[in-house]
Design a protein around this motif. Sequence first.
Motif, PDB file in Angstrom:
ATOM      1  N   ASP A   1     -16.008  28.668  61.148  1.00 28.22           N
ATOM      2  CA  ASP A   1     -16.038  27.565  60.192  1.00 28.22           C
ATOM      3  C   ASP A   1     -16.945  28.029  59.054  1.00 28.22           C
ATOM      4  OD1 ASP A   1     -16.622  25.274  58.686  1.00 28.22           O
ATOM      5  OD2 ASP A   1     -16.577  23.968  60.449  1.00 28.22           O
ATOM      6  N   VAL A   2     -16.345  28.577  58.014  1.00 29.95           N
ATOM      7  CA  VAL A   2     -17.107  29.228  56.950  1.00 29.95           C
ATOM      8  C   VAL A   2     -18.092  28.257  56.298  1.00 29.95           C
ATOM      9  CG1 VAL A   2     -16.947  30.454  54.746  1.00 29.95           C
ATOM     10  CG2 VAL A   2     -15.281  30.918  56.548  1.00 29.95           C
ATOM     11  N   ALA A   3     -17.681  27.048  56.042  1.00 33.01           N
ATOM     12  CA  ALA A   3     -18.569  26.075  55.403  1.00 33.01           C
ATOM     13  C   ALA A   3     -19.765  25.754  56.292  1.00 33.01           C
ATOM     14  CB  ALA A   3     -17.798  24.808  55.056  1.00 33.01           C
ATOM     15  N   ALA A   4     -19.528  25.524  57.565  1.00 38.82           N
ATOM     16  CA  ALA A   4     -20.599  25.148  58.489  1.00 38.82           C
ATOM     17  C   ALA A   4     -21.500  26.322  58.843  1.00 38.82           C
ATOM     18  CB  ALA A   4     -20.008  24.548  59.762  1.00 38.82           C
ATOM     19  N   ARG A   5     -20.984  27.526  58.759  1.00 40.97           N
ATOM     20  CA  ARG A   5     -21.740  28.720  59.182  1.00 40.97           C
ATOM     21  C   ARG A   5     -22.229  29.563  58.007  1.00 40.97           C
ATOM     22  NH1 ARG A   5     -22.050  28.603  64.333  1.00 40.97           N
ATOM     23  NH2 ARG A   5     -20.353  27.980  65.667  1.00 40.97           N
TER      24      ARG A   5
ATOM     25  N   ALA B   1     -27.155  35.411  56.828  1.00 43.16           N
ATOM     26  CA  ALA B   1     -28.037  36.181  57.722  1.00 43.16           C
ATOM     27  C   ALA B   1     -27.335  37.440  58.214  1.00 43.16           C
ATOM     28  CB  ALA B   1     -28.490  35.313  58.895  1.00 43.16           C
ATOM     29  N   LEU B   2     -26.050  37.329  58.546  1.00 40.10           N
ATOM     30  CA  LEU B   2     -25.268  38.484  58.985  1.00 40.10           C
ATOM     31  C   LEU B   2     -25.229  39.555  57.896  1.00 40.10           C
ATOM     32  CD1 LEU B   2     -23.207  40.010  60.790  1.00 40.10           C
ATOM     33  CD2 LEU B   2     -21.427  38.584  59.723  1.00 40.10           C
ATOM     34  N   ALA B   3     -24.950  39.159  56.674  1.00 35.51           N
ATOM     35  CA  ALA B   3     -24.880  40.118  55.572  1.00 35.51           C
ATOM     36  C   ALA B   3     -26.228  40.811  55.367  1.00 35.51           C
ATOM     37  CB  ALA B   3     -24.431  39.421  54.293  1.00 35.51           C
ATOM     38  N   SER B   4     -27.307  40.088  55.544  1.00 35.56           N
ATOM     39  CA  SER B   4     -28.639  40.662  55.404  1.00 35.56           C
ATOM     40  C   SER B   4     -28.918  41.682  56.514  1.00 35.56           C
ATOM     41  CB  SER B   4     -29.682  39.547  55.428  1.00 35.56           C
ATOM     42  OG  SER B   4     -30.972  40.077  55.346  1.00 35.56           O
ATOM     43  N   LEU B   5     -28.591  41.330  57.744  1.00 35.12           N
ATOM     44  CA  LEU B   5     -28.757  42.264  58.866  1.00 35.12           C
ATOM     45  C   LEU B   5     -27.923  43.514  58.654  1.00 35.12           C
ATOM     46  CD1 LEU B   5     -28.624  39.962  62.029  1.00 35.12           C
ATOM     47  CD2 LEU B   5     -30.582  41.263  61.196  1.00 35.12           C
ATOM     48  N   TYR B   6     -26.689  43.327  58.221  1.00 33.34           N
ATOM     49  CA  TYR B   6     -25.774  44.443  58.002  1.00 33.34           C
ATOM     50  C   TYR B   6     -26.299  45.380  56.914  1.00 33.34           C
ATOM     51  CZ  TYR B   6     -21.256  46.813  57.380  1.00 33.34           C
ATOM     52  OH  TYR B   6     -20.251  47.744  57.308  1.00 33.34           O
ATOM     53  N   ALA B   7     -26.797  44.816  55.845  1.00 29.27           N
ATOM     54  CA  ALA B   7     -27.322  45.625  54.744  1.00 29.27           C
ATOM     55  C   ALA B   7     -28.486  46.498  55.209  1.00 29.27           C
ATOM     56  CB  ALA B   7     -27.761  44.725  53.594  1.00 29.27           C
ATOM     57  N   ALA B   8     -29.287  45.986  56.126  1.00 34.55           N
ATOM     58  CA  ALA B   8     -30.466  46.708  56.599  1.00 34.55           C
ATOM     59  C   ALA B   8     -30.182  47.632  57.782  1.00 34.55           C
ATOM     60  CB  ALA B   8     -31.552  45.702  56.988  1.00 34.55           C
TER      61      ALA B   8
ATOM     62  N   ILE C   1     -28.122  35.633  63.834  1.00 38.31           N
ATOM     63  CA  ILE C   1     -26.947  34.998  63.226  1.00 38.31           C
ATOM     64  C   ILE C   1     -26.442  33.823  64.052  1.00 38.31           C
ATOM     65  CG2 ILE C   1     -26.303  37.084  61.997  1.00 38.31           C
ATOM     66  CD1 ILE C   1     -23.970  37.421  64.008  1.00 38.31           C
ATOM     67  N   GLY C   2     -27.235  33.390  65.023  1.00 35.38           N
ATOM     68  CA  GLY C   2     -26.900  32.199  65.797  1.00 35.38           C
ATOM     69  C   GLY C   2     -25.569  32.317  66.517  1.00 35.38           C
ATOM     70  N   ASP C   3     -24.834  31.220  66.558  1.00 39.63           N
ATOM     71  CA  ASP C   3     -23.567  31.181  67.291  1.00 39.63           C
ATOM     72  C   ASP C   3     -22.450  31.952  66.603  1.00 39.63           C
ATOM     73  OD1 ASP C   3     -24.644  29.799  69.378  1.00 39.63           O
ATOM     74  OD2 ASP C   3     -23.950  27.833  68.692  1.00 39.63           O
ATOM     75  N   LEU C   4     -22.658  32.404  65.368  1.00 41.29           N
ATOM     76  CA  LEU C   4     -21.658  33.233  64.715  1.00 41.29           C
ATOM     77  C   LEU C   4     -21.396  34.487  65.542  1.00 41.29           C
ATOM     78  CD1 LEU C   4     -19.799  33.873  62.312  1.00 41.29           C
ATOM     79  CD2 LEU C   4     -21.782  34.878  61.160  1.00 41.29           C
ATOM     80  N   ARG C   5     -22.409  34.964  66.255  1.00 41.47           N
ATOM     81  CA  ARG C   5     -22.237  36.174  67.073  1.00 41.47           C
ATOM     82  C   ARG C   5     -21.187  35.975  68.152  1.00 41.47           C
ATOM     83  NH1 ARG C   5     -26.529  33.541  69.171  1.00 41.47           N
ATOM     84  NH2 ARG C   5     -26.900  33.658  71.407  1.00 41.47           N
ATOM     85  N   LEU C   6     -20.945  34.735  68.553  1.00 37.90           N
ATOM     86  CA  LEU C   6     -19.945  34.431  69.573  1.00 37.90           C
ATOM     87  C   LEU C   6     -18.527  34.482  69.013  1.00 37.90           C
ATOM     88  CD1 LEU C   6     -21.823  31.469  71.277  1.00 37.90           C
ATOM     89  CD2 LEU C   6     -21.908  33.902  71.882  1.00 37.90           C
ATOM     90  N   CYS C   7     -18.408  34.555  67.703  1.00 35.71           N
ATOM     91  CA  CYS C   7     -17.105  34.642  67.036  1.00 35.71           C
ATOM     92  C   CYS C   7     -16.664  36.089  66.815  1.00 35.71           C
ATOM     93  CB  CYS C   7     -17.158  33.927  65.691  1.00 35.71           C
ATOM     94  SG  CYS C   7     -17.544  32.169  65.797  1.00 35.71           S
TER      95      CYS C   7
END
Length: 105
Positions: free
Chosen positions: A63-67, A73-80, A92-98
């Motif tokens: 759910d792009v709007a809700a997440r 946060a994901l983009a920041s982790l990825y960049a680093a 990245i919270g529950d996004l990791r489950l997706c």
Amino acid sequence: MRDRVTICAGCLGGKAQVLATELRARLGGADVALTECMNVCGKPATLSLRAPGKAAYLFANVDVAARMDEIVALASLYAAAPGGVIKDARPIGDLRLCLIGRIPA
């Protein structure tokens, strides 16, 4: 090409452009692209994260709007992350489950 977040516009319908614009504003350093279909239609919405020389990630049932905060946060982790390999996805919270999968560089 810099780090790129790609969002399945087909999954989001008329909301796709608005969400992509919001995400672009929040990310600053990453590209945000829309694509018509990512072929994960049974689990909308789909997004990917990739960059040259880095592992790529595919997420579904997002759910792009809700997440939005989690995607930022994901983009920041990825960049680093060296080589794009995120070792600890808890920020990245529950996004990791997706996550469907990580494709090696």
